[in-house]
Design a protein around this motif. Structure first.
Motif, PDB file in Angstrom:
ATOM      1  N   LEU A 171      58.938  18.582  -1.366  1.00 43.38           N
ATOM      2  CA  LEU A 171      60.236  18.382  -2.008  1.00 43.38           C
ATOM      3  C   LEU A 171      61.352  18.406  -0.968  1.00 43.38           C
ATOM      4  CD1 LEU A 171      61.978  18.090  -4.493  1.00 43.38           C
ATOM      5  CD2 LEU A 171      61.956  20.579  -4.757  1.00 43.38           C
ATOM      6  N   VAL A 172      61.264  19.370  -0.045  1.00 39.41           N
ATOM      7  CA  VAL A 172      62.274  19.443   1.017  1.00 39.41           C
ATOM      8  C   VAL A 172      62.243  18.177   1.869  1.00 39.41           C
ATOM      9  CG1 VAL A 172      62.964  20.684   3.097  1.00 39.41           C
ATOM     10  CG2 VAL A 172      62.243  21.960   1.061  1.00 39.41           C
ATOM     11  N   ALA A 173      61.018  17.738   2.211  1.00 33.98           N
ATOM     12  CA  ALA A 173      60.913  16.507   3.013  1.00 33.98           C
ATOM     13  C   ALA A 173      61.491  15.321   2.270  1.00 33.98           C
ATOM     14  CB  ALA A 173      59.443  16.265   3.375  1.00 33.98           C
ATOM     15  N   LEU A 174      61.246  15.239   0.947  1.00 32.19           N
ATOM     16  CA  LEU A 174      61.776  14.120   0.155  1.00 32.19           C
ATOM     17  C   LEU A 174      63.302  14.143   0.119  1.00 32.19           C
ATOM     18  CD1 LEU A 174      61.208  11.734  -1.692  1.00 32.19           C
ATOM     19  CD2 LEU A 174      61.082  13.327  -3.620  1.00 32.19           C
ATOM     20  N   VAL A 175      63.860  15.358  -0.030  1.00 26.20           N
ATOM     21  CA  VAL A 175      65.336  15.471  -0.064  1.00 26.20           C
ATOM     22  C   VAL A 175      65.932  15.040   1.273  1.00 26.20           C
ATOM     23  CG1 VAL A 175      67.241  17.106  -0.201  1.00 26.20           C
ATOM     24  CG2 VAL A 175      65.349  17.242  -1.841  1.00 26.20           C
ATOM     25  N   VAL A 176      65.322  15.519   2.385  1.00 27.38           N
ATOM     26  CA  VAL A 176      65.834  15.151   3.713  1.00 27.38           C
ATOM     27  C   VAL A 176      65.709  13.659   3.943  1.00 27.38           C
ATOM     28  CG1 VAL A 176      65.470  15.446   6.190  1.00 27.38           C
ATOM     29  CG2 VAL A 176      65.378  17.432   4.668  1.00 27.38           C
ATOM     30  N   GLY A 177      64.557  13.077   3.555  1.00 28.42           N
ATOM     31  CA  GLY A 177      64.375  11.630   3.734  1.00 28.42           C
ATOM     32  C   GLY A 177      65.379  10.833   2.935  1.00 28.42           C
ATOM     33  N   ALA A 178      65.627  11.250   1.666  1.00 28.84           N
ATOM     34  CA  ALA A 178      66.593  10.520   0.839  1.00 28.84           C
ATOM     35  C   ALA A 178      68.000  10.615   1.419  1.00 28.84           C
ATOM     36  CB  ALA A 178      66.554  11.068  -0.591  1.00 28.84           C
ATOM     37  N   LEU A 179      68.366  11.833   1.886  1.00 29.61           N
ATOM     38  CA  LEU A 179      69.696  11.988   2.479  1.00 29.61           C
ATOM     39  C   LEU A 179      69.852  11.144   3.737  1.00 29.61           C
ATOM     40  CD1 LEU A 179      70.196  15.832   2.026  1.00 29.61           C
ATOM     41  CD2 LEU A 179      71.301  14.002   0.752  1.00 29.61           C
ATOM     42  N   LEU A 226      57.429  27.609   7.473  1.00 29.18           N
ATOM     43  CA  LEU A 226      57.826  27.414   6.087  1.00 29.18           C
ATOM     44  C   LEU A 226      56.819  26.598   5.306  1.00 29.18           C
ATOM     45  CD1 LEU A 226      61.625  26.632   6.617  1.00 29.18           C
ATOM     46  CD2 LEU A 226      60.515  28.828   6.131  1.00 29.18           C
ATOM     47  N   ALA A 227      55.991  25.824   6.021  1.00 27.56           N
ATOM     48  CA  ALA A 227      55.009  24.991   5.342  1.00 27.56           C
ATOM     49  C   ALA A 227      53.681  25.723   5.300  1.00 27.56           C
ATOM     50  CB  ALA A 227      54.852  23.667   6.079  1.00 27.56           C
ATOM     51  N   PRO A 228      52.846  25.450   4.334  1.00 29.88           N
ATOM     52  CA  PRO A 228      51.529  26.106   4.245  1.00 29.88           C
ATOM     53  C   PRO A 228      50.660  25.675   5.399  1.00 29.88           C
ATOM     54  CG  PRO A 228      51.714  24.352   2.646  1.00 29.88           C
ATOM     55  CD  PRO A 228      53.070  24.536   3.226  1.00 29.88           C
ATOM     56  N   ARG A 229      49.879  26.579   5.930  1.00 28.96           N
ATOM     57  CA  ARG A 229      48.965  26.306   7.029  1.00 28.96           C
ATOM     58  C   ARG A 229      47.529  26.308   6.501  1.00 28.96           C
ATOM     59  NH1 ARG A 229      51.559  27.281  11.942  1.00 28.96           N
ATOM     60  NH2 ARG A 229      53.627  28.219  11.742  1.00 28.96           N
ATOM     61  N   PRO A 230      46.667  25.692   7.260  1.00 28.98           N
ATOM     62  CA  PRO A 230      45.259  25.714   6.835  1.00 28.98           C
ATOM     63  C   PRO A 230      44.756  27.150   6.757  1.00 28.98           C
ATOM     64  CG  PRO A 230      45.633  24.106   8.572  1.00 28.98           C
ATOM     65  CD  PRO A 230      46.891  24.920   8.469  1.00 28.98           C
ATOM     66  N   HIS A 268      61.786  32.271   2.286  1.00 22.29           N
ATOM     67  CA  HIS A 268      61.514  30.828   2.331  1.00 22.29           C
ATOM     68  C   HIS A 268      62.564  30.035   1.549  1.00 22.29           C
ATOM     69  CE1 HIS A 268      59.190  27.117   2.372  1.00 22.29           C
ATOM     70  NE2 HIS A 268      59.311  27.075   1.042  1.00 22.29           N
ATOM     71  N   THR A 269      62.920  30.543   0.361  1.00 21.83           N
ATOM     72  CA  THR A 269      63.942  29.870  -0.459  1.00 21.83           C
ATOM     73  C   THR A 269      65.292  29.876   0.256  1.00 21.83           C
ATOM     74  OG1 THR A 269      62.774  30.569  -2.452  1.00 21.83           O
ATOM     75  CG2 THR A 269      65.053  29.870  -2.714  1.00 21.83           C
ATOM     76  N   GLU A 321      69.568  26.971   3.033  1.00 22.92           N
ATOM     77  CA  GLU A 321      70.411  26.845   4.214  1.00 22.92           C
ATOM     78  C   GLU A 321      70.253  25.479   4.875  1.00 22.92           C
ATOM     79  OE1 GLU A 321      71.208  29.147   8.481  1.00 22.92           O
ATOM     80  OE2 GLU A 321      69.704  29.899   7.052  1.00 22.92           O
ATOM     81  N   HIS A 322      68.989  25.026   4.948  1.00 21.11           N
ATOM     82  CA  HIS A 322      68.748  23.701   5.535  1.00 21.11           C
ATOM     83  C   HIS A 322      69.388  22.599   4.690  1.00 21.11           C
ATOM     84  CE1 HIS A 322      66.643  20.567   7.725  1.00 21.11           C
ATOM     85  NE2 HIS A 322      66.244  20.069   6.555  1.00 21.11           N
ATOM     86  N   THR A 323      69.286  22.733   3.372  1.00 21.59           N
ATOM     87  CA  THR A 323      69.906  21.734   2.489  1.00 21.59           C
ATOM     88  C   THR A 323      71.420  21.743   2.640  1.00 21.59           C
ATOM     89  OG1 THR A 323      68.099  22.028   0.904  1.00 21.59           O
ATOM     90  CG2 THR A 323      70.104  20.978   0.097  1.00 21.59           C
ATOM     91  N   ARG A 324      71.999  22.935   2.762  1.00 20.36           N
ATOM     92  CA  ARG A 324      73.446  23.034   2.924  1.00 20.36           C
ATOM     93  C   ARG A 324      73.903  22.402   4.237  1.00 20.36           C
ATOM     94  NH1 ARG A 324      73.585  27.810   2.148  1.00 20.36           N
ATOM     95  NH2 ARG A 324      73.646  28.633   4.300  1.00 20.36           N
ATOM     96  N   ARG A 325      73.144  22.653   5.308  1.00 19.40           N
ATOM     97  CA  ARG A 325      73.494  22.042   6.594  1.00 19.40           C
ATOM     98  C   ARG A 325      73.409  20.521   6.522  1.00 19.40           C
ATOM     99  NH1 ARG A 325      70.221  25.963  10.869  1.00 19.40           N
ATOM    100  NH2 ARG A 325      71.541  27.835  10.563  1.00 19.40           N
ATOM    101  N   THR A 326      72.369  20.020   5.838  1.00 19.65           N
ATOM    102  CA  THR A 326      72.214  18.565   5.709  1.00 19.65           C
ATOM    103  C   THR A 326      73.375  17.959   4.938  1.00 19.65           C
ATOM    104  OG1 THR A 326      69.815  18.842   5.734  1.00 19.65           O
ATOM    105  CG2 THR A 326      70.665  16.733   4.933  1.00 19.65           C
ATOM    106  N   GLU A 327      73.772  18.620   3.843  1.00 18.86           N
ATOM    107  CA  GLU A 327      74.898  18.110   3.050  1.00 18.86           C
ATOM    108  C   GLU A 327      76.189  18.128   3.875  1.00 18.86           C
ATOM    109  OE1 GLU A 327      74.950  20.573  -0.351  1.00 18.86           O
ATOM    110  OE2 GLU A 327      73.317  19.490  -1.389  1.00 18.86           O
TER     111      GLU A 327
END
Length: 392
Positions: free
Chosen positions: A32-40, A77-81, A103-104, A109-115
């Protein structure tokens, strides 16, 4: 062989990727985070580079989304094997909740920086467009003032030593330059791509003709009705035109109606004298159709005469007979035909000697032509079979 089951630990196996207490998968949040960053990022690229292709923008967005997943993986932040299963004690619920909240927080914070970055980029683009708009208008205004000053200086030098006042018409033409520049500026502002291309092509075409006219001659393919109408509106003294048999079908067309309306306006508003001479290949063309055409134009106060070429004196039969129009005895508008009598080229010529020769040719043919009353008698006589010349 013993059938007893091996003892199992009472503690479940601990994993590095515990399930979300709300039933969400860690991968879902990462994607979801990757999708938001890609769309932005796609929105930013579409805003900063509207001329780039959609495929290029989509590829850049996908790469950005992949980079977001990689960053999350590096930051943990991402799941590891899952590591090799080991018998470990399960984490406490408080520890799991704390990690989830951390994690949330990082995602928010990352979303806020991107915006914030998007907002800054949008503001920068908007400021850049505004600066471009202001610079364009300022540059055109400055250039217009320079041109105006140059024209005024040139006219002053030409009129130096004369006691006559500066012509009011030239003043009006000079004062209209700022409006012309403002019109160009408004059209050239960012907008539809095809409109920009159309404006540039039209400006290139007009500027090309203007450059040709510095040598007092310009031409274009086909029959240019726009030139003919514009010269008619620009005429201030006289219009002297010939119309050959090749041009006969023109008078039933739509451009002919606009042409005659423009000539009548020149007569009524500017007091322009308009004369038209119809040149016939033979007496067979002396009919009611020609008579009605001449009467229609005479009702518009256009002086009309007709000349049958084979009946002219030998010295007048020599010379060119293609269609031409003389405006104010300064500019010659000519239409050239090919061997099939098709109009293939229009030419404007303002060379003094050439226009003088054309005017001399027109006056000689005009004096040899017959007026409307003589034409009526001639048409009636030939319809009755009383031929004034041999039709052969």
């Amino acid at each position: 062989m013993s059938t007893a089951q091996s003892p199992q630990s009472d503690d479940p196996v601990r994993t590095t990727n515990p399930a979300d207490p709300r039933g969400e998968s860690p991968w879902a949040r990462t994607l979801l985070v990757a999708l938001v960053v890609g769309a932005l990022f796609w929105s930013v690229t579409a805003l900063l580079g509207p001329d780039d292709g959609t495929l290029r923008q989509f590829t850049a967005a996908v790469l950005c989304a992949g980079a977001a997943v990689l960053v999350q993986y590096i930051l943990g932040l991402a799941p590891r094997p899952d590591p090799p299963r080991q018998e470990q004690h399960p984490p406490r619920l408080e520890e799991h909740t704390r990690r989830l909240e951390e994690h949330t927080r990082r995602v928010e914070e990352h979303t806020r920086r991107t915006e914030n970055a998007l907002a800054e980029n949008s503001a920068a683009v908007r400021d850049g467009l505004n600066r471009y708009d202001d610079e364009l208008k300022t540059g055109l205004t400055r250039h217009t003032e320079d041109v105006k000053q140059l024209v005024e200086t040139h006219v002053t030098q030409v009129d130096h030593g004369t006691s006559e006042p500066y012509p009011q018409l030239d003043r009006v033409r000079i004062e209209s330059l700022p409006d012309l520049a403002k019109g160009f500026a408004d059209v050239l502002l960012p907008g539809t791509s095809i409109l920009h291309t159309f404006v540039h092509l039209e400006m290139s075409r007009v500027v090309g003709h203007m450059a040709d006219l510095t040598n007092l001659s310009a031409e274009c393919p086909g029959e240019n009705h726009d030139w003919m109408l514009t010269l008619t509106r620009a005429a201030e003294q006289s219009i002297c035109a010939t119309s050959t048999s090749v041009d006969r079908d023109f008078w039933t067309s739509e451009p002919a109606g606009r042409y005659l309306d423009a000539q009548q306006a020149a007569i009524d508003e500017q007091g322009v004298s308009v004369r038209r001479l119809f040149l016939l290949e033979s007496a067979r063309e002396l009919d009611d159709r020609l008579l009605r055409l001449c009467e229609e134009q005479e009702l518009r106060r256009i002086d009309v005469r007709v000349a049958v070429l084979p009946e002219l004196p030998p010295h007048l039969q020599r010379g060119t007979t293609n269609d031409f129009i003389l405006y104010d005895e300064e500019v010659s508008f000519e239409v050239e035909q090919d061997l099939r009598d098709v109009n293939v080229r229009t030419r404007l010529t303002a060379r003094q000697e050439y226009v003088r020769d054309r005017m001399k040719r027109f006056k000689e043919l005009w004096d040899a032509g017959m007026g409307l009353r003589e034409l009526e008698v001639r048409v009636d006589a030939e319809e009755d079979g009383n031929w004034m010349v041999d039709r052969a």
